[in-house]
Design a protein around this motif. Sequence first.
Motif: not given
Length: 238
Positions: A4-5, A43-49, A83-85, A93-96
């Motif tokens: 998970s994010g 790690p970068n993806a998870r930190r932004n989800l 970020v893809g999720c 695609n989650y809007v960051v």
Amino acid sequence: MPESGLIESANLPVVSAKTDAPEPPWEIGEAVLQQITFEVPVPNARRNLPDAVTRSAPTYGRILVTDRADSPVGPYREAVLMVGCRVGMLPANYVVAAVVNTEAARDAIAAYWRYLPSLGEIGFERSESEIRSTIDAGDGLTVELHSPIGEAAAATILRWDPLLVVEPQDGAGTASEIPSEHDVQLAWLARGSALTYQGGTRSNPWIQLRSSNPITAVAAVEGQTIEPLAAVEPLSFG
């Protein structure tokens, strides 16, 4: 096990705004799109989800720049960092982060689709051989996208996974998608596209999710129908 994010959904900001714009669906007569997909470290993806969603495998980011020639709030440009999720089995695609170049578009997006773009300059140039965009991503950062385009390709090369937002609710997070329809008139597989970054700091999400390796790039001219925000319903079996 799905990962998970790392953002606590319950602590996400509540997004709202006042707008005089008509409610969706919005009919867009012509939009030119430029999208680049690229690898980002896990790690970068998870930190932004947010923790209401799980990361994609492999992890990827996307930047989509859209030049809308018309809309209910007039012409405007938008750049979205995603970020893809997955939400259950739904790829999205989650809007960051996002940038728009008009206040009217910013307020309508916040009111109806529940994410808040920043207001900034977006340069967009299209010729017979290329599309070039420049994004004022805030914090002194400029992001540039360059996509060579040549012979048009079949519209089937395009895949527009839904944009996803997560809102805090009852101590958790509720995921909603922004459904849209795409009437593609021209499409290109933009091989050789490049992303460049100038300025910014490590706290900027556009820097945190900068490309570590390009995957693919596409461009298109299309009509759009942007639908109202819709809750993502979990799949049930049986």
